[in-house]
Design a protein around this motif. Structure first.
Motif, mmCIF file in Angstrom:
data_model
loop_
_atom_site.group_PDB
_atom_site.id
_atom_site.type_symbol
_atom_site.label_atom_id
_atom_site.label_comp_id
_atom_site.label_asym_id
_atom_site.label_seq_id
_atom_site.Cartn_x
_atom_site.Cartn_y
_atom_site.Cartn_z
ATOM 1 N N VAL A 1 -10.205 -5.851 14.703
ATOM 2 C CA VAL A 1 -9.803 -4.782 13.915
ATOM 3 C C VAL A 1 -9.444 -3.980 12.910
ATOM 4 C CG1 VAL A 1 -9.040 -3.841 16.623
ATOM 5 C CG2 VAL A 1 -7.509 -4.641 15.337
ATOM 6 N N PRO A 2 -9.285 -3.336 12.126
ATOM 7 C CA PRO A 2 -9.340 -3.970 11.042
ATOM 8 C C PRO A 2 -7.019 -4.236 9.887
ATOM 9 C CG PRO A 2 -10.691 -2.016 11.033
ATOM 10 C CD PRO A 2 -9.837 -2.491 12.408
ATOM 11 N N VAL A 3 -7.359 -4.481 9.792
ATOM 12 C CA VAL A 3 -6.031 -5.501 9.196
ATOM 13 C C VAL A 3 -5.783 -4.519 7.882
ATOM 14 C CG1 VAL A 3 -4.416 -7.284 8.687
ATOM 15 C CG2 VAL A 3 -5.839 -7.456 10.736
ATOM 16 N N PRO A 4 -4.454 -3.535 7.342
ATOM 17 C CA PRO A 4 -4.426 -3.463 6.168
ATOM 18 C C PRO A 4 -3.439 -4.258 5.889
ATOM 19 C CG PRO A 4 -2.736 -2.545 8.393
ATOM 20 C CD PRO A 4 -3.712 -2.906 8.983
ATOM 21 N N LEU A 5 -4.252 -5.404 4.239
ATOM 22 C CA LEU A 5 -4.276 -6.275 3.711
ATOM 23 C C LEU A 5 -2.627 -6.129 2.762
ATOM 24 C CD1 LEU A 5 -7.494 -7.806 3.432
ATOM 25 C CD2 LEU A 5 -5.801 -7.941 4.536
ATOM 26 N N GLY A 6 -1.612 -7.466 2.228
ATOM 27 C CA GLY A 6 -0.892 -7.211 1.694
ATOM 28 C C GLY A 6 0.684 -7.955 1.877
ATOM 29 N N HIS A 7 1.049 -8.677 2.094
ATOM 30 C CA HIS A 7 2.330 -9.348 2.156
ATOM 31 C C HIS A 7 3.268 -9.698 1.026
ATOM 32 C CE1 HIS A 7 -0.103 -12.839 2.911
ATOM 33 N NE2 HIS A 7 0.745 -13.279 2.897
ATOM 34 N N GLU A 8 2.151 -9.931 -0.356
ATOM 35 C CA GLU A 8 3.107 -10.438 -0.994
ATOM 36 C C GLU A 8 3.153 -8.844 -2.399
ATOM 37 O OE1 GLU A 8 1.095 -13.416 -3.034
ATOM 38 O OE2 GLU A 8 1.003 -14.539 -1.391
ATOM 39 N N PRO A 9 4.305 -7.988 -2.336
ATOM 40 C CA PRO A 9 4.110 -6.745 -3.175
ATOM 41 C C PRO A 9 5.485 -7.181 -3.533
ATOM 42 C CG PRO A 9 4.889 -6.100 -1.030
ATOM 43 C CD PRO A 9 4.814 -7.618 -0.766
ATOM 44 N N ALA A 10 5.142 -6.371 -5.125
ATOM 45 C CA ALA A 10 6.320 -5.785 -5.780
ATOM 46 C C ALA A 10 6.615 -4.640 -5.981
ATOM 47 C CB ALA A 10 6.562 -6.822 -6.985
ATOM 48 N N GLY A 11 6.977 -3.869 -6.188
ATOM 49 C CA GLY A 11 6.556 -2.696 -6.472
ATOM 50 C C GLY A 11 8.611 -1.771 -7.168
ATOM 51 N N GLU A 12 8.398 -0.292 -7.052
ATOM 52 C CA GLU A 12 9.069 0.546 -7.059
ATOM 53 C C GLU A 12 9.932 1.316 -6.664
ATOM 54 O OE1 GLU A 12 10.448 3.521 -11.764
ATOM 55 O OE2 GLU A 12 8.574 2.446 -10.973
ATOM 56 N N ILE A 13 11.315 1.480 -6.220
ATOM 57 C CA ILE A 13 11.587 2.538 -4.820
ATOM 58 C C ILE A 13 11.137 3.764 -6.289
ATOM 59 C CG2 ILE A 13 13.108 3.988 -3.860
ATOM 60 C CD1 ILE A 13 14.605 1.062 -2.967
ATOM 61 N N VAL A 14 10.702 4.555 -4.839
ATOM 62 C CA VAL A 14 10.572 6.330 -5.638
ATOM 63 C C VAL A 14 11.259 7.241 -4.651
ATOM 64 C CG1 VAL A 14 8.617 6.130 -6.826
ATOM 65 C CG2 VAL A 14 8.444 6.233 -4.041
ATOM 66 N N GLU A 15 11.865 7.237 -3.649
ATOM 67 C CA GLU A 15 12.271 7.989 -2.303
ATOM 68 C C GLU A 15 13.467 7.030 -1.615
ATOM 69 O OE1 GLU A 15 11.712 11.794 0.195
ATOM 70 O OE2 GLU A 15 9.939 10.232 -0.788
ATOM 71 N N THR A 16 14.100 7.356 -1.483
ATOM 72 C CA THR A 16 15.549 6.411 -0.213
ATOM 73 C C THR A 16 15.474 8.175 0.730
ATOM 74 O OG1 THR A 16 17.305 6.874 -1.645
ATOM 75 C CG2 THR A 16 15.623 5.194 -1.759
ATOM 76 N N GLY A 17 15.870 7.689 2.117
ATOM 77 C CA GLY A 17 16.714 8.165 3.378
ATOM 78 C C GLY A 17 17.681 8.609 2.906
ATOM 79 N N ALA A 18 18.374 9.936 3.642
ATOM 80 C CA ALA A 18 19.420 10.366 3.336
ATOM 81 C C ALA A 18 20.953 9.035 3.953
ATOM 82 C CB ALA A 18 20.155 11.535 4.215
ATOM 83 N N GLU A 19 20.637 8.021 4.452
ATOM 84 C CA GLU A 19 21.226 7.119 4.878
ATOM 85 C C GLU A 19 20.901 5.999 4.671
ATOM 86 O OE1 GLU A 19 21.624 7.347 9.482
ATOM 87 O OE2 GLU A 19 20.725 8.534 9.610
#
Length: 349
Positions: free
Chosen positions: A63-81
């Motif tokens: 089955v296909p695998v979503p790739l990428g386990h070395e990410p860096a990024g910017e938070i754009v939204e957080t949940g209320a808790e």
């Protein structure tokens, strides 16, 4: 429904960019816009298989695998808790903390996507915040450098030790950097590609060995002095051997070279090899230590990665835009074409 682009395995040695639903964070989650993501040897393993066997299928369907386990990024939204994190925070990610499976390694989500859902987002557990003084591409090295750090931790190398690292890829070079930052007296890096050996010297190795043209045992004796095994046979004075190459020649060379009480730390994925000379190990009382992943190191490395980011940046050989994703994976699949490929994402929506 908002969508995003995500990279997954396709046919053998191929990837495809697919449009998928953009995740919506729940009350305990955070949504990260990915800004950079490294490509790793594990990704290449999935490409060789064209995906991975589905555990739910007795027949072992790929089955296909979503790739990428070395990410860096910017938070754009957080949940209320979510506490301790906010929109605008620049973060590196622990791919092993996701409850729906390891990010980019068979889990529901992959980091080689425009956005990544961080489930149960928690600073210091699922993500770590880093300052804007560090480029996203360099921050994406956090995960592989945690692998390298765990290897060095497992070695228990001290200032007076003499160490050789086999394999001048990202993990081997990362190990060399950590060893020197740890204060280790003398670090040698061995590889068969001259450009990689030049990189090893650039990041702080004390010496290099071209194992394609030089006798490793002879050179180690020249560099580390002469010692002996348990039978008194002459051996190099090397204390610790680190295998970041994963080829049988490294194990064989180590067993044949090891002095009494030396250590061999295996961090590379091992390729099928001939039988190990257990008698040779006995004659040196060689300790074999396996190093897997980063049980505690994933965010322990982050402050030092920040502090020494210019040094770690030298590990990146290619920065490729997401729009040229197929070339990025072609580079990684071609032996000797690239040391470390990092994919950069446009910051705009």
């Amino acid at each position: 429904m908002a969508t995003m682009k995500s990279v997954q395995t396709a046919a053998v040695h191929k990837v495809e960019v697919v449009d998928v639903e953009r995740p919506v964070p729940g009350p305990k989650d955070a949504l990260v816009r990915i800004r950079a993501c490294g490509i790793c040897g594990t990704d290449v393993t999935f490409l060789h298989m064209g995906g991975m066997p589905a555990r739910a299928h007795a027949g072992g369907d790929i089955v296909p695998v979503p790739l990428g386990h070395e990410p860096a990024g910017e938070i754009v939204e957080t949940g209320a808790e979510v506490t301790g994190l906010k929109a605008g925070d620049r973060v590196v990610i622990n791919p092993q903390d996701a409850p729906t499976g390891i990010i980019g390694c068979g889990g529901k989500y992959g980091g080689m996507s425009e956005y990544l859902l961080i489930e149960n987002a928690e600073a210091g557990k699922s993500v770590a915040v880093f300052p804007d003084t560090v480029p996203f591409e360099v921050a994406s090295l956090n995960e592989p450098m945690a692998v390298a750090r765990h290897c060095v931790n497992r070695s228990e190398a001290g200032p007076g030790d003499k160490v050789v690292v086999f394999g001048a890829g990202p993990i081997g070079l990362g190990a060399a950097i950590w060893l020197k930052l740890r204060g280790v007296e003398h670090v040698v890096v061995a590889d068969v590609i001259p450009s990689r050996l030049e990189k090893a010297l650039a990041v702080g190795a004390d010496a290099v060995i071209d194992s394609a043209t030089e006798d490793v045992t002879t050179r180690l004796t020249e560099l580390h002095g002469q010692a002996a095994n348990a039978l008194g046979q002459p051996r190099p004075g090397t204390d610790i051997y680190i295998d970041a190459a994963g080829v049988p020649a490294v194990i064989n060379t180590t067993v044949n070279s090891a002095k009494w009480g030396a250590k061999l730390v295996m961090v590379a994925v091992q390729k099928k090899s001939d039988d190990i000379d257990l008698g040779g190990m006995l004659r040196s009382e060689l300790t074999l230590i396996a190093s897997q992943g980063y049980p505690t190191e994933i965010f322990e490395v982050t402050p030092e990665l920040v502090e020494h980011h210019e040094r770690f940046a030298k590990l990146i050989s290619h920065r490729v835009p997401f729009s040229d994703i197929h070339r990025a994976f072609e580079l990684t699949l071609t032996p000797g074409a690239a040391e470390k490929v990092v994919v950069s994402f446009d910051a705009e929506d």
